[in-house]
Structures are given as C-alpha cells and as structure tokens.
Design an enzyme around this catalytic site. Structure first.
Site, PDB file in Angstrom:
ATOM      1  N   LYS A  42     -11.755  -1.833   6.876  1.00 50.61           N
ATOM      2  CA  LYS A  42     -10.935  -2.619   7.792  1.00 50.61           C
ATOM      3  C   LYS A  42     -11.458  -2.501   9.232  1.00 50.61           C
ATOM      4  O   LYS A  42     -11.671  -3.490   9.883  1.00 50.61           O
ATOM      5  CB  LYS A  42      -9.464  -2.193   7.732  1.00 50.61           C
ATOM      6  CG  LYS A  42      -8.893  -2.049   6.325  1.00 50.61           C
ATOM      7  CD  LYS A  42      -8.603  -3.374   5.642  1.00 50.61           C
ATOM      8  CE  LYS A  42      -8.416  -3.278   4.131  1.00 50.61           C
ATOM      9  NZ  LYS A  42      -7.419  -2.336   3.648  1.00 50.61           N
ATOM     10  N   ASP A  99      -1.622   7.074   5.925  1.00 48.84           N
ATOM     11  CA  ASP A  99      -2.659   6.123   5.511  1.00 48.84           C
ATOM     12  C   ASP A  99      -2.885   5.200   6.714  1.00 48.84           C
ATOM     13  O   ASP A  99      -2.050   4.360   7.023  1.00 48.84           O
ATOM     14  CB  ASP A  99      -2.176   5.330   4.285  1.00 48.84           C
ATOM     15  CG  ASP A  99      -3.123   4.188   3.906  1.00 48.84           C
ATOM     16  OD1 ASP A  99      -4.167   4.021   4.564  1.00 48.84           O
ATOM     17  OD2 ASP A  99      -2.811   3.460   2.945  1.00 48.84           O
ATOM     18  N   TRP A 111       0.822  -1.213   0.000  1.00 51.80           N
ATOM     19  CA  TRP A 111       0.000   0.000   0.000  1.00 51.80           C
ATOM     20  C   TRP A 111       0.853   1.259   0.000  1.00 51.80           C
ATOM     21  O   TRP A 111       0.552   2.234  -0.689  1.00 51.80           O
ATOM     22  CB  TRP A 111      -0.986  -0.001   1.158  1.00 51.80           C
ATOM     23  CG  TRP A 111      -1.921  -1.164   1.078  1.00 51.80           C
ATOM     24  CD1 TRP A 111      -2.087  -2.148   2.012  1.00 51.80           C
ATOM     25  CD2 TRP A 111      -2.822  -1.500   0.000  1.00 51.80           C
ATOM     26  NE1 TRP A 111      -3.028  -3.057   1.587  1.00 51.80           N
ATOM     27  CE2 TRP A 111      -3.496  -2.687   0.361  1.00 51.80           C
ATOM     28  CE3 TRP A 111      -3.121  -0.917  -1.228  1.00 51.80           C
ATOM     29  CZ2 TRP A 111      -4.438  -3.292  -0.461  1.00 51.80           C
ATOM     30  CZ3 TRP A 111      -4.071  -1.518  -2.053  1.00 51.80           C
ATOM     31  CH2 TRP A 111      -4.712  -2.681  -1.662  1.00 51.80           C
TER      32      TRP A 111
HETATM   33  C1  LIG Z   1      -6.800  -1.948   2.191  1.00 53.49           C
HETATM   34  C2  LIG Z   1      -5.789  -0.878   2.215  1.00 53.49           C
HETATM   35  C3  LIG Z   1      -5.685   0.077   1.180  1.00 53.49           C
HETATM   36  C4  LIG Z   1      -6.520   0.020  -0.078  1.00 53.49           C
HETATM   37  O1  LIG Z   1      -7.809   0.373   0.210  1.00 53.49           O
HETATM   38  P1  LIG Z   1      -8.926   0.511  -0.934  1.00 53.49           P
HETATM   39  O2  LIG Z   1     -10.058   1.060  -0.145  1.00 53.49           O
HETATM   40  O3  LIG Z   1      -9.163  -0.863  -1.459  1.00 53.49           O
HETATM   41  O4  LIG Z   1      -8.422   1.439  -1.955  1.00 53.49           O
HETATM   42  C5  LIG Z   1      -4.746   1.068   1.312  1.00 53.49           C
HETATM   43  N1  LIG Z   1      -3.951   1.153   2.375  1.00 53.49           N
HETATM   44  C6  LIG Z   1      -4.006   0.252   3.383  1.00 53.49           C
HETATM   45  C7  LIG Z   1      -3.105   0.391   4.559  1.00 53.49           C
HETATM   46  C8  LIG Z   1      -4.939  -0.788   3.330  1.00 53.49           C
HETATM   47  O5  LIG Z   1      -5.011  -1.666   4.333  1.00 53.49           O
END
Ligand SMILES: *Cc1c(COP(=O)(O)O)cnc(C)c1O
Length: 356
Positions: A193, A169, A102
């Site tokens: 999540k 993020d 990511w």
């Molecule tokens: C799942 C995840 C993403 C991607 O998320 P999307 O909503 O599918 O774009 C990005 N960063 C992290 C840390 C993630 O766990």
C-alpha cells in the site's frame, strides 16, 4: 508513455524514481553484472540492502530503543495469525475492534488461537464509522485494531487509550504521517500500500515482550526466530525488500513522514472538499472518520454513472472503482500519488456537474 493517474487500492502506485531504480537493479545490480534477482541473499550486497531497509524504517518512524524491525513474507493476512500466536497467552484473552473486512479477518484468525472479545464494531452501519466510547477490559493480553480501513475508507484519528499491550495492522497508512511507535507493542503492515510491491510484510515489535505466551510457536511464525537471524531466518523476499528500501530513501529525500503527512492532508482535503461541494456526489463514511488514504464516495444519482465513468477514463484515471462491498468509487491516494492526480480527478467531477 501516457501519464496514468493511478488510484489503485493495492498493489498500488510507487514513486517513478523507485520504479526506475528497481528496474535497473533487475538488469544489473550494484554494477555486479548480475541481477538483484539472481544473487545470494547472504551476499554482502544484499545484506547491505536488508540492513539499510531495516534501519531506514527506524529512522523514518523514529523507532525507540528496544524495538526490532523485520521483513517477512505472507502478507498482512499472515500477520493476523502471527500477532495472535506471539501475543495471545495460553488461557488468555485478546480484545479486538472490528472496523471492516481486514479487522474481521484478524479476528477470525485470532479466534483459532485463543479467546477473543470484540469490544467494539461498526458492522451495524456497514463499517462507515470508527466506534467510540467503548470500554476496554482490564484482563486482556492485548488490544488489536486496524488504523486505516482500506475498503470502507475510515481511519482512526487517535490511538486507542489502553493500559494493556497494543497491536495495530497499519497496512494502508504506515509512513503516511508521523506515528508514536512507543505507544505500540506490535505494528505490522503489508508493503503493497505505501511501501513497495506485494510480497513483503513489515513488523515492528517490542522485543522484550516476545516468548511469553506459554505456547510453542511454529518456527516460521515465531518473531523471535526472525529477529535472532536479522530477518534472514530463511530466504527473505529480496526484491520487495529492495524496493521498500528505495521507497524509504525517496521518503527521506522528500522530507520524511512529517512532510508526507502535510502533503497527504492537502490531497485528502482537495478531494473531500469537491465531494462535499459537488451536488452530484456524496461521501460514504462519517466525516470525522474519513480516511486520508482511501476516499470512498458515490453518485447521488446512478443515472450519471456512464457519463462519469467515461470522463475519468478519458482523463487517464485508473483504479477508482469501489470495492464490491461498498459500491461507488474509491480513490486511493497513497504516498506516491501526486496532488496533481487528485486535481485531475476533481476536474473530472466538475466536468460531470457542468455537462450532466
Ligand atoms: C491490504 C490489507 C490487508 C491484507 O494484506 P495482504 O498483504 O494481502 O495479506 C490487511 N490489512 C489491511 C489494513 C490492508 O489494507
């Protein structure tokens, strides 16, 4: 319904009462004899949901004055672009820490917008640790990092110290423990999540910093526009926002992020202790960098795979297959996963040791 122990990495487990209330709202919302899915997002009933969902974020995370909370679509993956578009200045430069898939995605997208320097990376050891001892340049617009690495199972245990702006993020560990929002300038997180279903992304941003890049930002990607319209610049993802609200209410009832952090630490140590104790298993990442959300581990001897897979499937465990880039197993133990489910997994691991 048989109880399934859901260790899925995302979309993932939600609290049972959240699922129940959400399903009721799909049939008949607020006794309107209408579904939440078929009312206007401009109706009083939905505006109240949006306000509540935004205010609950502020309350639960103790968000200081000067920060705005909005919900957008596009996932955290669009957040990669939105972060860079709103903070990387014309002729400027951003610093990124590369800790996995990511983080690499965020770097790739930022490079399309401006100059990016990757100041630290754990790619040399398949992202099995969090880099330390790096130098953060002074002349950057911001530092970006990924607080929890969902795929590899590492997590930052402290916030990188920098005098520049800080963007994070937090998709896979937001609301899992208390955080000091004042240390950040932009936090973004895909909801699926720890917060709700896929389809909404949370942004917490220090408002006074926006509008300073010198670039013209496409309207839908400009955070200022969404803030000015109270997260209703266009039709928001109404159902995901409603479920986010329910999850936050559940979290408040449970005792907030402090209590959640305590429970999550107990779940994580229960599982890591068994991984370390059981001679048939080993962890994948550096011990000091282990994630409290995504626990990655492997069998020492692949010959035990079929037997172990049989055991956990028989115990009604779902979703612990490892990501293809790591192999082995990944147990995601997000907020809504009870300690009881972790104990069931630990029992399956002990059973393998006894019968292998
Ligand atoms: C799942 C995840 C993403 C991607 O998320 P999307 O909503 O599918 O774009 C990005 N960063 C992290 C840390 C993630 O766990």
């Amino acid at each position: 319904m048989t109880k399934v122990h859901n260790f899925s990495a995302g979309p993932c487990i939600l609290a049972p009462q959240v699922i129940k209330k959400a399903s009721e709202a799909v049939i008949n919302f607020n006794n309107l004899n209408l579904s939440l899915l078929e009312i206007s997002h401009r109706s009083d009933d939905f505006v109240e949901v949006m306000d509540k969902a935004r205010n609950l974020v502020k309350k639960v995370l103790n968000v200081p004055e000067g920060y705005e909370v909005i919900y957008l679509g596009g996932g955290a993956s669009l957040g990669f672009t939105i972060a860079a578009l709103n903070f990387l200045k014309v002729g400027g430069k951003a610093a990124y820490i590369n800790t996995g898939t990511w983080a690499s995605g965020a770097i790739k997208e930022a490079k399309k917008i401006g100059a990016v320097e990757v100041i630290a990376s754990s790619e040399d050891k398949n992202f099995s640790y969090i880099p330390k001892g790096y130098t953060i340049p002074k002349d950057i617009d911001y530092l970006h990092y990924t607080s929890n690495n969902t795929i590899f199972g590492t997590q930052f245990k402290s916030i990188p110290k920098t005098d520049s702006l800080l963007i994070c993020d937090m998709s896979s560990d937001i609301f899992s423990k208390p955080i000091d929002v004042s240390k950040f300038d932009l936090i973004y997180a895909g909801a699926q999540k720890n917060l709700g279903p896929a389809g909404s992304t949370l942004y917490i941003v220090k408002k006074e910093l926006l509008g300073k890049t010198g670039n013209s930002i496409p309207s839908m990607l400009d955070l200022s526009n969404h803030i000015a319209k109270d997260s209703m610049y266009n039709t928001p993802p109404v159902f995901p926002v409603y479920v986010n609200m329910l999850t936050l209410e559940w979290l408040v009832e449970l005792g907030g992020v402090k209590e959640m952090g305590r429970i999550n630490a107990e779940k994580a140590s229960t599982l890591y202790n068994e991984i370390d104790r059981n001679p048939l298993f080993k962890g994948v990442v550096e011990k000091e960098d282990r994630s409290e959300m995504n626990v990655t581990f492997v069998l020492n001897n692949e010959a035990h795979k079929d037997r172990f897979d049989q055991l956990w499937k028989k115990a009604n465990i779902n979703g612990i297959e490892g990501h293809r880039s790591v192999g082995g197993y990944r147990a995601s133990i997000y907020n809504a996963l009870p300690l009881e489910s972790v104990k069931v997994l630990v029992e399956a691991m002990k059973e393998l040791e006894k019968t292998a």
